[in-house]
Design a protein around this motif. Sequence first.
Motif, short mmCIF file in Angstrom:
data_model
loop_
_atom_site.label_atom_id
_atom_site.label_comp_id
_atom_site.label_asym_id
_atom_site.label_seq_id
_atom_site.Cartn_x
_atom_site.Cartn_y
_atom_site.Cartn_z
N LYS A 144 3.32 64.07 53.75
CA LYS A 144 3.16 64.36 52.33
C LYS A 144 1.90 65.19 52.08
CE LYS A 144 3.02 61.99 47.88
NZ LYS A 144 2.97 60.69 47.22
N GLU A 145 0.80 64.81 52.74
CA GLU A 145 -0.45 65.55 52.58
C GLU A 145 -0.32 66.96 53.12
OE1 GLU A 145 -3.70 63.34 54.20
OE2 GLU A 145 -3.55 61.78 52.68
N ARG A 175 2.42 68.75 53.16
CA ARG A 175 3.19 69.50 52.18
C ARG A 175 2.28 69.94 51.02
NH1 ARG A 175 7.36 65.68 53.20
NH2 ARG A 175 6.70 64.42 51.43
N ASN A 176 1.41 69.01 50.54
CA ASN A 176 0.50 69.36 49.45
C ASN A 176 -0.48 70.46 49.86
OD1 ASN A 176 1.66 67.49 47.77
ND2 ASN A 176 0.13 65.89 48.17
N LYS A 177 -0.95 70.41 51.12
CA LYS A 177 -1.85 71.45 51.61
C LYS A 177 -1.16 72.80 51.61
CE LYS A 177 -4.93 68.85 54.66
NZ LYS A 177 -5.28 68.61 56.05
N LYS A 237 -0.92 74.15 48.09
CA LYS A 237 -2.21 74.60 47.55
C LYS A 237 -2.64 75.95 48.12
CE LYS A 237 -4.18 70.06 46.57
NZ LYS A 237 -5.19 69.08 46.97
#
Length: 119
Positions: free
Chosen positions: A110-111, A113-115, A118
């Motif tokens: 999940k992190e 994907r967020n990176k 961004k």
Amino acid sequence: MSTATAAAAVQADVSTQAYGMRKNGKQWHEPKSAFRPKAGNSGWEKRSAERVAMAAVKAKEKEMKEEKEAERQRRIQALKEKRAAKEEKLRYEKMAETMHRKRVDRLKRKEKRNKMLKS
């Protein structure tokens, strides 16, 4: 003894030109030439060629300094990335101590994907 010193004196006189006796009596001083401040000036072509050569040297020096600074910045960036990866790894290990492994893996994905979103 005296013939050796006389021969040395004759040899010294031959090596230096004879100008005659100095008026002030200081024959041991070297004869001076007239002061001519414009005697060493070079022509315009020579000065402009020197300027062009100096500009080329300065450009090369600047290029070398930029390359050196770029290499330094690259090393600094690699070190920062390495430290960040190490911190992240430690953080995940700490999470894994308290949470289940599969949940930690889900959070990692999940992190990431967020990176990606961004950047």
